[in-house]
Design a protein around this motif. Structure first.
Motif, PDB file in Angstrom:
ATOM      1  N   VAL A 166       0.835  -1.203   0.000  1.00 52.44           N
ATOM      2  CA  VAL A 166       0.000   0.000   0.000  1.00 52.44           C
ATOM      3  C   VAL A 166       0.870   1.254   0.000  1.00 52.44           C
ATOM      4  N   GLU A 167       1.917   1.238   0.814  1.00 50.13           N
ATOM      5  CA  GLU A 167       2.809   2.392   0.876  1.00 50.13           C
ATOM      6  C   GLU A 167       3.452   2.666  -0.482  1.00 50.13           C
ATOM      7  N   ARG A 168       3.858   1.605  -1.169  1.00 52.35           N
ATOM      8  CA  ARG A 168       4.453   1.789  -2.494  1.00 52.35           C
ATOM      9  C   ARG A 168       3.440   2.372  -3.471  1.00 52.35           C
ATOM     10  N   GLU A 169       2.220   1.838  -3.418  1.00 57.98           N
ATOM     11  CA  GLU A 169       1.192   2.254  -4.368  1.00 57.98           C
ATOM     12  C   GLU A 169       0.783   3.705  -4.151  1.00 57.98           C
ATOM     13  N   ILE A 170       0.469   4.055  -2.914  1.00 55.71           N
ATOM     14  CA  ILE A 170       0.013   5.418  -2.652  1.00 55.71           C
ATOM     15  C   ILE A 170       1.178   6.400  -2.656  1.00 55.71           C
ATOM     16  N   GLY A 171       2.375   5.895  -2.360  1.00 54.48           N
ATOM     17  CA  GLY A 171       3.546   6.780  -2.386  1.00 54.48           C
ATOM     18  C   GLY A 171       3.806   7.324  -3.769  1.00 54.48           C
ATOM     19  N   ALA A 172       3.697   6.454  -4.768  1.00 54.33           N
ATOM     20  CA  ALA A 172       3.896   6.891  -6.152  1.00 54.33           C
ATOM     21  C   ALA A 172       2.829   7.887  -6.570  1.00 54.33           C
ATOM     22  N   ALA A 173       1.599   7.699  -6.055  1.00 55.95           N
ATOM     23  CA  ALA A 173       0.500   8.590  -6.422  1.00 55.95           C
ATOM     24  C   ALA A 173       0.619   9.946  -5.727  1.00 55.95           C
ATOM     25  N   THR A 202      -9.080  13.031  -4.556  1.00 56.53           N
ATOM     26  CA  THR A 202      -7.764  12.422  -4.381  1.00 56.53           C
ATOM     27  C   THR A 202      -7.808  11.369  -3.278  1.00 56.53           C
ATOM     28  N   ALA A 203      -8.461  11.707  -2.167  1.00 54.15           N
ATOM     29  CA  ALA A 203      -8.598  10.753  -1.065  1.00 54.15           C
ATOM     30  C   ALA A 203      -9.369   9.518  -1.512  1.00 54.15           C
ATOM     31  N   ALA A 204     -10.411   9.723  -2.316  1.00 54.42           N
ATOM     32  CA  ALA A 204     -11.204   8.602  -2.815  1.00 54.42           C
ATOM     33  C   ALA A 204     -10.384   7.734  -3.757  1.00 54.42           C
ATOM     34  N   CYS A 205      -9.557   8.346  -4.569  1.00 58.11           N
ATOM     35  CA  CYS A 205      -8.709   7.608  -5.503  1.00 58.11           C
ATOM     36  C   CYS A 205      -7.714   6.735  -4.751  1.00 58.11           C
ATOM     37  N   LEU A 206      -7.111   7.274  -3.684  1.00 57.78           N
ATOM     38  CA  LEU A 206      -6.163   6.494  -2.886  1.00 57.78           C
ATOM     39  C   LEU A 206      -6.855   5.301  -2.229  1.00 57.78           C
ATOM     40  N   THR A 207      -8.096   5.489  -1.838  1.00 60.89           N
ATOM     41  CA  THR A 207      -8.864   4.390  -1.244  1.00 60.89           C
ATOM     42  C   THR A 207      -9.071   3.271  -2.249  1.00 60.89           C
ATOM     43  N   VAL A 227     -11.236  20.581  -0.253  1.00 63.17           N
ATOM     44  CA  VAL A 227     -12.201  20.932  -1.304  1.00 63.17           C
ATOM     45  C   VAL A 227     -12.985  19.689  -1.709  1.00 63.17           C
ATOM     46  N   ASP A 228     -14.313  19.789  -1.602  1.00 55.53           N
ATOM     47  CA  ASP A 228     -15.173  18.664  -2.007  1.00 55.53           C
ATOM     48  C   ASP A 228     -15.496  18.803  -3.491  1.00 55.53           C
ATOM     49  N   ASP A 229     -14.750  18.088  -4.306  1.00 57.45           N
ATOM     50  CA  ASP A 229     -14.983  18.135  -5.751  1.00 57.45           C
ATOM     51  C   ASP A 229     -15.687  16.887  -6.259  1.00 57.45           C
ATOM     52  N   VAL A 230     -16.307  16.140  -5.348  1.00 55.79           N
ATOM     53  CA  VAL A 230     -17.046  14.935  -5.723  1.00 55.79           C
ATOM     54  C   VAL A 230     -18.525  15.260  -5.731  1.00 55.79           C
ATOM     55  N   LEU A 231     -19.158  15.158  -6.884  1.00 58.45           N
ATOM     56  CA  LEU A 231     -20.571  15.490  -7.008  1.00 58.45           C
ATOM     57  C   LEU A 231     -21.447  14.459  -6.317  1.00 58.45           C
ATOM     58  N   PRO A 232     -22.497  14.885  -5.610  1.00 50.11           N
ATOM     59  CA  PRO A 232     -23.464  13.930  -5.065  1.00 50.11           C
ATOM     60  C   PRO A 232     -24.065  13.097  -6.193  1.00 50.11           C
ATOM     61  N   PRO A 233     -24.444  11.872  -5.925  1.00 43.42           N
ATOM     62  CA  PRO A 233     -24.963  10.982  -6.983  1.00 43.42           C
ATOM     63  C   PRO A 233     -26.216  11.488  -7.669  1.00 43.42           C
ATOM     64  N   TYR A 234     -26.979  12.361  -7.003  1.00 42.36           N
ATOM     65  CA  TYR A 234     -28.229  12.832  -7.596  1.00 42.36           C
ATOM     66  C   TYR A 234     -28.024  14.081  -8.455  1.00 42.36           C
ATOM     67  N   ILE A 235     -26.782  14.571  -8.568  1.00 41.89           N
ATOM     68  CA  ILE A 235     -26.498  15.746  -9.393  1.00 41.89           C
ATOM     69  C   ILE A 235     -25.776  15.294 -10.659  1.00 41.89           C
ATOM     70  N   THR A 236     -26.260  15.710 -11.795  1.00 42.73           N
ATOM     71  CA  THR A 236     -25.622  15.396 -13.062  1.00 42.73           C
ATOM     72  C   THR A 236     -25.168  16.677 -13.739  1.00 42.73           C
ATOM     73  N   TRP A 237     -24.318  16.539 -14.720  1.00 49.16           N
ATOM     74  CA  TRP A 237     -23.863  17.719 -15.445  1.00 49.16           C
ATOM     75  C   TRP A 237     -25.027  18.463 -16.114  1.00 49.16           C
ATOM     76  N   ARG A 238     -26.076  17.745 -16.472  1.00 47.35           N
ATOM     77  CA  ARG A 238     -27.208  18.362 -17.130  1.00 47.35           C
ATOM     78  C   ARG A 238     -27.967  19.305 -16.215  1.00 47.35           C
ATOM     79  N   THR A 239     -27.919  19.021 -14.875  1.00 48.70           N
ATOM     80  CA  THR A 239     -28.660  19.851 -13.925  1.00 48.70           C
ATOM     81  C   THR A 239     -27.859  21.070 -13.493  1.00 48.70           C
ATOM     82  N   LEU A 240     -26.568  21.085 -13.796  1.00 52.36           N
ATOM     83  CA  LEU A 240     -25.739  22.206 -13.356  1.00 52.36           C
ATOM     84  C   LEU A 240     -25.900  23.421 -14.278  1.00 52.36           C
TER      85      LEU A 240
END
Length: 240
Positions: A166-173, A202-207, A227-240
């Motif tokens: 895990v350390e190797r994987e996330i370390g490279a990222a 980024t945190a979600a990607c490491l997970t 910064v929360d850059d993860v859109l809620p599941p009920y929001i789509t690009w069409r609604t923005l």
């Protein structure tokens, strides 16, 4: 490096050929303490698998006073010939009347190469609804067998080995992402990630990266973010 089927398979596998009789199949299953046997053709290649389930159809369609198999409706017989993976197999009724491995086996055998990943083997088992996979070489000759129990061996990986991976994987990222610091600890296969990141994504990607490593049971993500850059599941690009 992730384990392959060849790393976890069982070798020295007991087999039968297409002409092996019903009682000899039963005897081999009992003596070797296994639940299924690969069936080999005249050329030595795997042509099918005969399991306890295949053999028990003889009891299913037999009563004490009547040795004739019960004739199910035509539609039910056709449905019985379709395995979960869509393979056309002998019906339970046909197997009940069989006396040799060729009569009762499930065919064609769902096989796998020794170089395939354990994940690929698990997916193949799920897709076809089987509990084991004969492992064959490029010519179709038997090398071993991979059961569900064999595939579970990857979860015996030591916590220290998992932590290092895990350390190797996330370390490279994290080295490539500005403002990200992460560390990992492992206990009983459960990975705990700590640290900080600018973006929630980024945190979600490491997970996800940690969860995909061999031997990881689950991931507890405790990485803080600004910064929360993860859109809620009920929001789509069409609604923005």
């Amino acid at each position: 490096m992730d384990s392959t089927v060849g790393d976890v398979m069982t070798t020295g596998v007991a087999t039968v050929d297409e002409r092996t009789g019903y009682r000899d199949i039963v005897r081999t299953l009992v003596e070797r303490r296994v639940s299924a046997l690969p069936v080999l053709g005249a050329d030595g290649r795997v042509v099918g698998v005969v399991s306890e389930e295949d053999l028990l159809h003889k009891e299913e369609f037999t009563t004490a006073g009547d040795r004739r198999p019960y004739r199910t409706p035509a539609r039910a017989r056709l449905r019985a010939r379709l395995s979960p993976g869509g393979l056309l197999t002998e019906s339970a009724e046909d197997k009940a009347a069989g006396s040799t491995a060729a009569d009762v086996m499930t065919r064609p055998a769902v096989t796998i190469a020794p170089t395939a990943s354990v994940v690929a083997a698990a997916r193949l088992m799920e897709r076809h609804g089987v509990k084991r996979l004969p492992v064959v070489d490029d010519g179709g000759l038997l090398l071993g067998i991979a059961s569900r129990r064999d595939l579970l061996r990857v979860f015996q990986r030591a916590d220290g080995d998992i932590a290092a991976a895990v350390e190797r994987e996330i370390g490279a990222a994290t080295s490539a992402v500005h403002g990200t610091v992460a560390a990992a600890s492992v206990e009983d296969g459960v990975v705990t990630l700590t640290g900080s990141a600018l973006h929630r994504s980024t945190a979600a990607c490491l997970t996800r990266m940690a969860a995909g490593l061999e031997g990881v049971v689950s991931v507890d993500n405790r990485i803080s973010w600004d910064v929360d850059d993860v859109l809620p599941p009920y929001i789509t690009w069409r609604t923005l």
